[in-house]
Scaffold this motif. Structure first.
Motif, PDB file in Angstrom:
ATOM      1  N   SER A  42       0.891  -1.241  -0.121  1.00 35.75           N
ATOM      2  CA  SER A  42       0.067   0.020   0.109  1.00 35.75           C
ATOM      3  C   SER A  42       0.955   1.302  -0.184  1.00 35.75           C
ATOM      4  O   SER A  42       2.102   1.238   0.181  1.00 35.75           O
ATOM      5  CB  SER A  42      -0.930  -0.063   1.375  1.00 35.75           C
ATOM      6  OG  SER A  42      -0.034  -0.186   2.359  1.00 35.75           O
ATOM      7  N   ALA A  96       1.329   3.419   2.290  1.00 35.35           N
ATOM      8  CA  ALA A  96       2.150   3.300   3.476  1.00 35.35           C
ATOM      9  C   ALA A  96       2.493   1.991   3.739  1.00 35.35           C
ATOM     10  O   ALA A  96       1.975   1.156   4.277  1.00 35.35           O
ATOM     11  CB  ALA A  96       1.351   3.964   4.710  1.00 35.35           C
ATOM     12  N   ARG A  97       3.821   1.532   3.100  1.00 33.94           N
ATOM     13  CA  ARG A  97       4.652   0.526   3.340  1.00 33.94           C
ATOM     14  C   ARG A  97       4.441   0.436   4.833  1.00 33.94           C
ATOM     15  O   ARG A  97       4.482   0.996   5.729  1.00 33.94           O
ATOM     16  CB  ARG A  97       5.857   0.392   2.740  1.00 33.94           C
ATOM     17  CG  ARG A  97       6.154  -1.025   2.335  1.00 33.94           C
ATOM     18  CD  ARG A  97       7.524  -0.913   1.615  1.00 33.94           C
ATOM     19  NE  ARG A  97       7.613   0.023   0.491  1.00 33.94           N
ATOM     20  CZ  ARG A  97       7.151  -0.074  -0.540  1.00 33.94           C
ATOM     21  NH1 ARG A  97       6.882  -1.351  -0.982  1.00 33.94           N
ATOM     22  NH2 ARG A  97       7.208   0.855  -1.618  1.00 33.94           N
ATOM     23  N   ASP A  98       4.492  -0.870   5.302  1.00 31.90           N
ATOM     24  CA  ASP A  98       4.790  -1.311   6.824  1.00 31.90           C
ATOM     25  C   ASP A  98       3.413  -0.971   7.549  1.00 31.90           C
ATOM     26  O   ASP A  98       3.400  -1.519   8.676  1.00 31.90           O
ATOM     27  CB  ASP A  98       5.744  -0.391   7.508  1.00 31.90           C
ATOM     28  CG  ASP A  98       7.247  -0.737   6.983  1.00 31.90           C
ATOM     29  OD1 ASP A  98       7.250  -1.575   6.433  1.00 31.90           O
ATOM     30  OD2 ASP A  98       8.251  -0.222   7.493  1.00 31.90           O
ATOM     31  N   GLU A  99       2.513  -0.646   6.798  1.00 28.21           N
ATOM     32  CA  GLU A  99       1.060  -0.656   7.465  1.00 28.21           C
ATOM     33  C   GLU A  99       0.172  -1.591   6.757  1.00 28.21           C
ATOM     34  O   GLU A  99      -0.376  -1.276   5.438  1.00 28.21           O
ATOM     35  CB  GLU A  99       0.637   0.775   7.515  1.00 28.21           C
ATOM     36  CG  GLU A  99      -0.734   0.873   8.309  1.00 28.21           C
ATOM     37  CD  GLU A  99      -0.724   2.148   9.157  1.00 28.21           C
ATOM     38  OE1 GLU A  99       0.325   2.832   9.378  1.00 28.21           O
ATOM     39  OE2 GLU A  99      -1.810   2.212   9.873  1.00 28.21           O
ATOM     40  N   LYS A 104       0.799  -2.897  11.803  1.00 33.26           N
ATOM     41  CA  LYS A 104       1.857  -1.951  11.596  1.00 33.26           C
ATOM     42  C   LYS A 104       3.140  -2.576  12.010  1.00 33.26           C
ATOM     43  O   LYS A 104       3.397  -3.160  13.092  1.00 33.26           O
ATOM     44  CB  LYS A 104       1.835  -0.660  12.380  1.00 33.26           C
ATOM     45  CG  LYS A 104       2.386   0.860  11.787  1.00 33.26           C
ATOM     46  CD  LYS A 104       2.221   1.829  12.414  1.00 33.26           C
ATOM     47  CE  LYS A 104       2.857   2.894  11.889  1.00 33.26           C
ATOM     48  NZ  LYS A 104       2.438   4.301  12.506  1.00 33.26           N
TER      49      LYS A 104
END
Lengths: 224, 224
Positions: free
Chosen positions: B161, B163-166, B209
Motif C-alpha cells: 500500500s 504506506a508500506r509497513d502498514e 503496523k
DNA sequence: CGGGACTTTGAAACCCTTCAATGCCAGTGG
DNA sequence: CCACTGGCATTGAAGGGTTTCAAAGTCCCG
C-alpha cells in the motif's frame, strides 16, 4: 494431481513432436550426487528438465538449514521463473542424474514461433504448480507420521515403477527431512512407526514396500 | 520473489497490450465473502484473475480441516492447470472480491495466435510457481513466530500500500491459521508475541503496523 | 578389516494443539 | 439508549509430539 508427463526412472520418450524441436536446443549433462545444477544469484538463462535420477530445488536459510522446495524427478521441468536471476540452488540428489538445459532465450523464441511448444511449456509450468501445491498439502499435515505417509504415497505414484507399491527412495533421511520440514530423526521414527503398524516394510534404508494402504488412510485420519 | 505483475488493492492497470486482448474475453463478477468461485470436480473451463479483494485456493481434508494452498491477491491468476477438472475449491476471502474469468479454450486459442499473450500467460504461471514456492518456505519455518513473522513481511510486500509497513490483513485469524498450517490460537499468540517484542503494533484485529524489521530477523534467526 | 557416512534409538526440554473460558466489537431489537 | 446476541479474537492450562543432543547400530567401500 499427476501431470500429463509420465514419471519414469529413465528418460521419458518425447512422443510429442513439439518436444523434439525443443530437444534440439538442449544441452545434456550428467551430474554427481550433490553437484550443483544452478545457483542462486546467477542469471536465469536456462530452462531445465530432469531426464534421469533426481534433483532438489533448495533454499538456504539464514540459520544454515536447507529446505527442499521442489523434488525433481525424470520428466520434471525447473528453472521456470519470470525473474532475471535464479533464487534457488538446484542440486542433483542421486549419482549420475541427467539433466537437459534449454537456453531460455532461444526456447522462448521457439515458443513464440510455434504455438505447440508454447502450449507444452505452459503445461509443464502448470505441472510444476500442481507439484508444489501438493507439497504444500503434505507440509500442512499435523503429525510427522502423516507427512511421511503421504510423502511415500506420492513417491509411489511419481516413481511408478513396474512394481507399484515397491519404492526405491532417491534420497537420504536427511534430504527427506529437508523436504518434509521435520528433523531426520523424526523421519526415521515415523518410518519405523509405519513399519510397526504394518503399513510398510523396509529392505535397507531406501527400499520401501507399501503393504497396506488402508493403514495409511487410518494414519492420515487421526493416526490411531 | 515478487512477480512482474504489480499487486495493488485495486484493479491493476493492464499496461500490456496483450492483456487488453485477453481482457476482451473476460467475464467479470463480484463475490461475497465466502462465496465459491470454483469448485473441485467441475471441469476446469476457465482461467481466473483476481481484480480486487482476495481469494483463497482451498483443499478440504478428510478430517474436515481446510488448508489454504494459495492466497490470491489482485493481479494473481489461478485456475492454471493441465487437468480436465479442478482439484481445489476457490473462495472469496473478503466481501466484494472482483474476479475476471477467461474461457480457457478461447484464451488458449488466443495464446496460440499471439505469442505475446502466450508469453504473458507463461509469466503468470511462473509467478504462481514463485508464490507457492515462497509459501513452502514459510510453512517450513520452525516456530509459529517465524511463520507468522514471515507471513506478515510477505503480505507487506504483496499488498504494498502507499504506506508500506502498514498492513490491512484481508483475512481472519482462522484463515491465517489455515494458510500457515497452525491453529488459530497460535496465530493469535504469535501476533501478541511479536507485539510484546516491539516488532509490530495492532490497531484492531486486522490493521498491523510493522515497527521494527530488525526484530523480525532476530525472530527468524532463532526467536530470541 | 577399518573408516566414514548414514540410520536408528533414547531421554529431556520445548513448542504447539486442544479444550475451555473470557474479552471484544458490531449489529439488532426492545 | 441499552441490553443482547453472535462471531471473532485473546488468554490460560494440560497433554502430547517434535526437536535437540547424544550414543549406539548399520551399511558400504576402500
Amino acid at each position: 494431481m499427476s501431470s500429463a508427463i509420465a514419471h519414469r526412472s529413465e528418460v521419458p520418450t518425447h512422443s510429442d513432436q513439439a518436444f523434439e524441436l525443443l530437444d534440439c536446443l538442449a544441452v545434456r549433462f550428467k551430474c554427481h550426487r550433490g553437484q550443483e545444477i544452478c545457483r542462486p544469484g546467477r542469471p536465469a538463462d536456462y530452462w531445465y528438465r530432469v531426464l534421469a535420477g533426481a534433483a532438489g530445488k533448495c533454499a538456504l536459510q539464514v540459520d544454515g538449514r536447507r529446505r527442499i522446495v521442489d523434488l525433481l524427478l525424470p520428466g520434471d521441468f525447473f528453472g521456470l521463473t519470470s525473474e532475471k536471476e535464479n533464487h534457488h540452488l538446484v542440486e542433483a540428489v542421486v549419482e549420475d542424474t541427467v539433466v537437459a538445459a534449454f537456453p531460455r532465450r532461444r526456447a522462448e523464441l521457439m515458443a513464440d514461433a510455434n504455438p505447440e511448444i508454447a502450449r507444452a511449456v505452459r503445461e509443464l509450468a502448470f505441472a510444476a504448480i500442481a507439484r508444489v501445491e501438493s507439497q504444500i498439502l503434505i507440509l500442512g499435515q499435523m503429525s510427522a507420521l502423516e507427512k511421511v505417509g503421504s510423502f511415500l504415497l506420492t513417491m509411489a505414484e511419481r516413481l511408478s515403477s513396474p512394481a507399484r507399491d515397491e519404492i526405491m527412495l532417491p534420497m537420504s533421511r536427511c534430504e527427506m527431512a529437508d523436504y518434509l520440514a521435520i528433523s531426520a530423526e523424526t523421519v526415521s521414527r515415523s518410518l519405523t512407526g509405519l513399519k510397526h503398524r504394518g503399513a510398510i516394510s523396509l529392505g535397507g534404508a531406501r527400499r520401501i514396500k507399501i503393504l497396506n494402504r488402508k493403514t495409511f488412510e487410518e494414519v492420515a485420519e487421526h493416526m490411531e
